[in-house]
Design a protein around this motif. Structure first.
Motif, PDB file in Angstrom:
ATOM      1  N   MET A  16       1.776  29.689 -27.592  1.00  0.00           N
ATOM      2  CA  MET A  16       2.101  28.316 -27.211  1.00  0.00           C
ATOM      3  C   MET A  16       3.457  27.884 -27.760  1.00  0.00           C
ATOM      4  SD  MET A  16      -0.219  27.484 -25.113  1.00  0.00           S
ATOM      5  CE  MET A  16      -0.136  25.716 -24.920  1.00  0.00           C
ATOM      6  N   GLU A  45      -4.432  23.530 -26.832  1.00  0.00           N
ATOM      7  CA  GLU A  45      -4.517  24.871 -27.408  1.00  0.00           C
ATOM      8  C   GLU A  45      -5.971  25.223 -27.635  1.00  0.00           C
ATOM      9  OE1 GLU A  45      -1.415  26.301 -30.243  1.00  0.00           O
ATOM     10  OE2 GLU A  45      -1.014  24.149 -30.420  1.00  0.00           O
ATOM     11  N   ARG A  46      -6.330  26.407 -27.201  1.00  0.00           N
ATOM     12  CA  ARG A  46      -7.712  26.867 -27.330  1.00  0.00           C
ATOM     13  C   ARG A  46      -8.169  26.756 -28.786  1.00  0.00           C
ATOM     14  NH1 ARG A  46     -10.356  32.548 -27.053  1.00  0.00           N
ATOM     15  NH2 ARG A  46     -12.363  32.014 -26.128  1.00  0.00           N
ATOM     16  N   ASN A  54      -5.896  27.296 -23.305  1.00  0.00           N
ATOM     17  CA  ASN A  54      -4.476  27.050 -23.521  1.00  0.00           C
ATOM     18  C   ASN A  54      -3.939  26.492 -22.211  1.00  0.00           C
ATOM     19  OD1 ASN A  54      -4.292  28.015 -26.163  1.00  0.00           O
ATOM     20  ND2 ASN A  54      -3.869  30.096 -25.489  1.00  0.00           N
TER      21      ASN A  54
END
Length: 192
Positions: A16, A45-46, A54
């Motif tokens: 990211m 974001e995961r 994401n």
């Protein structure tokens, strides 16, 4: 007011930092875009704030259709298309906008919900306006907006916050940059 968003799903192992660097490099390009109320450069974001993915998912509030069309068809949007492919661009017609007392947008919350058949539209829209005002009045709220897609009969609530919050109920995004050249010209209150 018109709302618009596209979502770029990214692999679970995607760095990211690439999106953060991209926004740091090009985010300022819309800081004076004619017709734009605001663009919130958003990521999820995961594993952060409950996100299962994401994702890069900018959200826009437009003052004019001309400004939106110039962005989409005049070349600016082509950068996203070149780098990530052509995403579906969702659009909603504005229902309400209210400013909060928060100063700096660090997080955004977006909640999409279907409008059920058999329910009076006037009452649903009045509830959406009331929810916009409630969200904007919460501590830490920067602004809140509501819009509807009458093709899908979907309502979207969008709000900006100084801190991550569950008060808005929805998907939580981090705001990487906020371009807001016409925020002060976004119509306030109910939009009909």
């Amino acid at each position: 007011m018109h709302a618009m968003q596209y979502e770029l799903p990214l692999p679970t192992d995607y760095d990211m930092g690439i999106i953060r660097a991209r926004v740091a490099r090009v985010g300022h390009l819309l800081d004076d875009w004619e017709g734009l109320g605001l663009k919130a450069y958003l990521i999820r974001e995961r594993g952060v704030h409950g996100s299962p993915v994401n994702q890069y998912a900018p959200f826009y509030l437009w003052n004019t259709v001309d400004g939106m069309n110039r962005f989409l068809w005049g070349g600016a949007f082509q950068g996203i298309v070149n780098d990530f492919g052509r995403p579906a661009v969702r659009q909603w017609t504005g229902l309400a906008h209210a400013e909060g007392t928060g100063a700096h947008a660090a997080f955004a919350v977006r909640r999409r919900e279907p409008l059920p058949d058999g329910t009076e539209l006037t009452a649903l829209m009045a509830d959406a306006v009331a929810e916009t005002e409630r969200l904007a009045a919460e501590d830490g709220a920067v602004l809140a907006a509501a819009a509807v897609d009458p093709h899908r009969w979907e309502l979207v609530h969008f709000s900006l916050w100084e801190h991550a919050t569950a008060k808005a109920g929805g998907d939580v995004f981090e705001v990487l940059h906020l371009s807001a050249p016409g925020r002060d010209r976004l119509p306030r209150g109910r939009q009909w």
